[in-house]
Design a protein around this motif. Structure first.
Motif, PDB file in Angstrom:
ATOM      1  N   TRP A 464      -5.052  -0.822  -2.365  1.00  0.00           N
ATOM      2  CA  TRP A 464      -4.472  -0.506  -1.053  1.00  0.00           C
ATOM      3  C   TRP A 464      -4.236  -1.803  -0.281  1.00  0.00           C
ATOM      4  CZ3 TRP A 464      -3.442   4.532   0.647  1.00  0.00           C
ATOM      5  CH2 TRP A 464      -3.893   5.547  -0.203  1.00  0.00           C
ATOM      6  N   THR A 465      -3.300  -1.726   0.655  1.00  0.00           N
ATOM      7  CA  THR A 465      -2.997  -2.895   1.478  1.00  0.00           C
ATOM      8  C   THR A 465      -2.566  -2.438   2.864  1.00  0.00           C
ATOM      9  OG1 THR A 465      -1.753  -4.968   1.566  1.00  0.00           O
ATOM     10  CG2 THR A 465      -0.544  -3.028   0.854  1.00  0.00           C
ATOM     11  N   GLU A 466      -2.620  -3.350   3.810  1.00  0.00           N
ATOM     12  CA  GLU A 466      -2.248  -3.061   5.188  1.00  0.00           C
ATOM     13  C   GLU A 466      -0.798  -3.458   5.430  1.00  0.00           C
ATOM     14  OE1 GLU A 466      -3.223  -5.637   8.922  1.00  0.00           O
ATOM     15  OE2 GLU A 466      -4.956  -4.345   8.596  1.00  0.00           O
ATOM     16  N   TYR A 467      -0.076  -2.666   6.210  1.00  0.00           N
ATOM     17  CA  TYR A 467       1.293  -3.042   6.569  1.00  0.00           C
ATOM     18  C   TYR A 467       1.581  -2.529   7.973  1.00  0.00           C
ATOM     19  CZ  TYR A 467       3.066   1.741   5.891  1.00  0.00           C
ATOM     20  OH  TYR A 467       3.295   3.086   5.996  1.00  0.00           O
ATOM     21  N   ASN A 468       2.627  -3.082   8.573  1.00  0.00           N
ATOM     22  CA  ASN A 468       3.000  -2.723   9.939  1.00  0.00           C
ATOM     23  C   ASN A 468       4.238  -1.831   9.923  1.00  0.00           C
ATOM     24  OD1 ASN A 468       0.973  -4.284  11.159  1.00  0.00           O
ATOM     25  ND2 ASN A 468       2.208  -6.134  10.949  1.00  0.00           N
ATOM     26  N   GLU A 469       4.169  -0.758  10.708  1.00  0.00           N
ATOM     27  CA  GLU A 469       5.322   0.116  10.857  1.00  0.00           C
ATOM     28  C   GLU A 469       5.361   0.605  12.290  1.00  0.00           C
ATOM     29  OE1 GLU A 469       7.235   4.201   8.975  1.00  0.00           O
ATOM     30  OE2 GLU A 469       5.780   3.038   7.835  1.00  0.00           O
ATOM     31  N   ASN A 470       6.495   0.339  12.956  1.00  0.00           N
ATOM     32  CA  ASN A 470       6.657   0.715  14.367  1.00  0.00           C
ATOM     33  C   ASN A 470       5.526   0.147  15.222  1.00  0.00           C
ATOM     34  OD1 ASN A 470       8.969   2.223  13.722  1.00  0.00           O
ATOM     35  ND2 ASN A 470       7.713   4.023  13.212  1.00  0.00           N
ATOM     36  N   HIS A 471       5.212  -1.151  14.938  1.00  0.00           N
ATOM     37  CA  HIS A 471       4.185  -1.870  15.692  1.00  0.00           C
ATOM     38  C   HIS A 471       2.799  -1.254  15.519  1.00  0.00           C
ATOM     39  CE1 HIS A 471       7.413  -4.134  17.566  1.00  0.00           C
ATOM     40  NE2 HIS A 471       7.995  -2.996  17.907  1.00  0.00           N
ATOM     41  N   LYS A 472       2.601  -0.502  14.443  1.00  0.00           N
ATOM     42  CA  LYS A 472       1.294   0.072  14.137  1.00  0.00           C
ATOM     43  C   LYS A 472       0.845  -0.399  12.765  1.00  0.00           C
ATOM     44  CE  LYS A 472       1.106   4.410  16.732  1.00  0.00           C
ATOM     45  NZ  LYS A 472       0.967   5.882  16.590  1.00  0.00           N
ATOM     46  N   LYS A 473      -0.459  -0.616  12.631  1.00  0.00           N
ATOM     47  CA  LYS A 473      -1.004  -1.017  11.334  1.00  0.00           C
ATOM     48  C   LYS A 473      -1.397   0.233  10.552  1.00  0.00           C
ATOM     49  CE  LYS A 473      -2.658  -5.618  12.574  1.00  0.00           C
ATOM     50  NZ  LYS A 473      -3.816  -6.550  12.600  1.00  0.00           N
TER      51      LYS A 473
END
Length: 617
Positions: A464-473
């Motif tokens: 798993w990894t972290e990503y940003n979408e619509n200024h949300k993590k």
């Protein structure tokens, strides 16, 4: 006409604005080029017709989506704005650690749904004094290295795919030209002492002697030149008798044999010299193009900022000027050889295509040696300037620091290993026990089930990894396709033991400060590398150590573990975790060489006694 409005919200010029008008192109050679200091925080505003949508803004090849958009009261225009991120409650400078001339482009979508790019004029990012000094020190270091370090750092090798077939490094071509010049200066005088010639019959008017026999051509010439005849009383001198009077011919056209140098073999040699002159000229022009003749410009803004132009001028001079001087000296030597040949082996025209070896050449050693060199040279190597493109194209200090760090590590390895243990044209070594050590820049460790991980020794095992979408993590599974489904540490020392076991010593260069290197990057990359890279077959951990390298004048070395359990402690723990700072101005004042030597020893590499002393001091 679109205008990009830049507002200064941090730094010395808070409240000021800078307006860039689209397609109003300015030359980077213009001293009035607008500038932004690297530590100034700015916002961008772009007003477009309402029917046009702005997709993103591109700076230094990095795309930035807009932060907000506001429709005008009349509904005809939309103002897009880009706001900086906040760092410790303050706006973060967009150009921090960047320098040089750049331009901003806006990608927009018009009312027809077609994308187009709006280009704004160039401007310059100025570095602060500390950044400028570090850049200057790093570039000075790089300019003093041999080309093998730079070629490896920038992946400009045939093996890496950075060069096409027939391409060669300019310095290698320059070396070969010097070798050929040395050869020609030795062999041409020998060749000219007994050249290959052909005998031609020629005719010239000359004085006669009693022993001369006149052939039909000579008699014919006399019949047309009766005025040269003189009466003589010596019958032995007479060539004709008329009305009882003997006549002599003091001069007559007689055949003579001449050695002629205007033949194929000599034309080929002249053509070879002309080819070398052209190749030297191509190299010379190439070096000049990369700035050896650039003019330094003083573009200080106050006492705290310095222009990239001034920094690069010194680098270009140190890097290119010595090679340009070699080219100039070569050109003079080659033209002296050409003049020598013109004098002793005159020809009517030269031959520059691939020669064929004639029987006369086979039996004449100097000619044969020259023809052999011609055959070798006519493989026609083309200078590949990719290394210089990459060097001159560096736009950010962090990228420069990565290359600098790699070269420092490479230089360290060449110092701790004896020359005899090094593989040719690479940074690969073998210790006394048969351990193979290889330095690799930015190797890719692909994710599980990625097509590139099938035949690999190591795999990125993160799920798993972290990503940003619509200024949300958010969290998502690691990808299995594409170029980004991998981990690529900056520097890796690969160790292969005699039994086939493989281990990795990982180093990552971060242009940051001590606290962030230790508290942020070390734990972050421990998760990504130490716990995220494993043996593809067994799942075993393969990382022996992880080091974060950063610039700092202190030259400090911070170990994560207690001194007793650090990599150089009495009971070292694995994997060893640490940060070390490099001092660009004084390479010998930091702990890099000491640390690399100890980490290799921890991984089982054995040095000869002299090298143990050098890495432990």
């Amino acid at each position: 006409m679109q205008e990009l409005v830049i507002k200064f919200i941090g730094g010395q010029r808070i409240g000021d604005t800078l307006t860039l008008t689209a397609n109003n192109i300015q030359s980077s050679q213009n001293d009035s080029l607008p500038y932004i200091c690297e530590d100034e925080a700015v916002t961008f505003e772009l007003c477009l017709p309402a029917a046009t949508n702005c997709i993103n803004l591109t700076v230094y090849d990095v795309e930035f989506p807009y932060s907000d958009s506001v429709l005008s009261d009349d509904g005809k225009f939309v103002t897009y704005s880009w706001q900086p991120k906040l760092q410790y409650g303050k706006p973060e400078p967009l150009f921090l650690n960047y320098f040089g001339v750049t331009e901003i482009c806006a990608e927009v979508e018009d009312s027809n749904g077609e994308n187009r790019v709006i280009s704004f004029p160039e401007f310059e990012v100025l570095a602060n004094k500390l950044s400028a000094k570090r850049v200057d020190d790093m570039l000075t270091y790089l300019s003093n290295l041999s080309d093998e370090y730079l070629l490896s750092a920038f992946h400009v090798t045939k093996k890496s795919g950075g060069m096409d077939k027939g391409d060669e490094q300019p310095e290698i071509i320059l070396d070969k030209l010097e070798q050929i010049s040395n050869f020609l200066e030795q062999v041409i005088p020998v060749l000219c002492r007994s050249p290959i010639t052909k005998l031609n019959t020629d005719y010239e008017v000359r004085q006669t002697s009693i022993d001369d026999c006149l052939d039909d051509r000579a008699v014919s010439w006399l019949c047309g030149n009766l005025s040269v005849l003189e009466p003589t009383d010596n019958i032995d001198e007479a060539v004709i008798q008329h009305q009882g009077v003997h006549y002599r011919a003091p001069i007559v056209e007689m055949p003579i044999l001449k050695e002629e140098t205007d033949i194929y073999e000599n034309k080929v040699i002249h053509g070879f010299i002309e080819t070398l002159c052209v190749d030297i000229d191509i190299l010379t022009k190439g070096y000049i193009e990369y700035g050896a003749n650039s003019t330094e410009r003083t573009r200080y803004k106050g006492n705290h900022y310095r222009s990239f132009f001034n920094i690069m001028h010194k680098f270009k001079y140190h890097l290119v000027e010595p090679k340009l001087k070699r080219c100039m000296a070569l050109s003079e030597r080659m033209y002296r050889i050409k003049h020598y040949l013109n004098k002793l082996l005159p020809i009517s025209y030269s031959v520059r295509e691939m020669p064929h070896v004639t029987p006369k050449v086979r039996t004449n050693r100097p000619y044969f040696d020259v023809f052999y060199k011609i055959t070798q040279w006519n493989e026609k190597l083309k200078p590949n300037w990719l290394l210089y493109d990459n060097l001159m194209g560096i736009k950010s200090i962090p990228i420069l620091f990565e290359h600098y760090t790699y070269c420092r590590v490479a230089e360290t390895l060449t110092k701790v290993f004896p020359v005899s243990s090094r593989a040719k044209n690479s940074f690969a070594f073998t210790d006394v026990n048969g351990n193979n050590v290889k330095l690799v820049k930015e190797p890719s460790y692909w994710t599980v089930e990625h097509k590139n991980s099938k035949d690999a020794d190591f795999v990125n095992t993160e799920g798993w990894t972290e990503y940003n979408e619509n200024h949300k993590k958010e969290l998502r599974k690691r990808g299995r396709k594409g170029v980004n489904a991998r981990r690529a540490p900056d520097i890796v020392i690969e160790l292969v033991k005699p039994n086939g076991m493989k281990r990795l010593i990982i180093m990552d260069a971060k242009y940051t400060y001590a606290v962030k290197a230790f508290s942020t990057y070390l734990p972050e990359l421990t998760m990504k590398y130490v716990h995220g890279i494993h043996s593809v077959n067994t799942g075993d951990s393969v990382i022996d150590s992880l080091t974060i390298i950063y610039p700092d004048d202190s030259g400090n070395l911070h170990r994560f573990h207690h001194d007793d359990y650090a990599f150089d402690g009495s009971t070292p723990a694995k994997p060893a975790l640490q940060t070390v700072s490099l001092v660009p101005a004084l390479e010998n004042s930091d702990e890099l060489s000491y640390m690399v030597g100890k980490l290799l020893t921890l991984s089982g590499v054995v040095f000869v006694r002299t090298n143990v002393i050098s890495i432990a001091s």
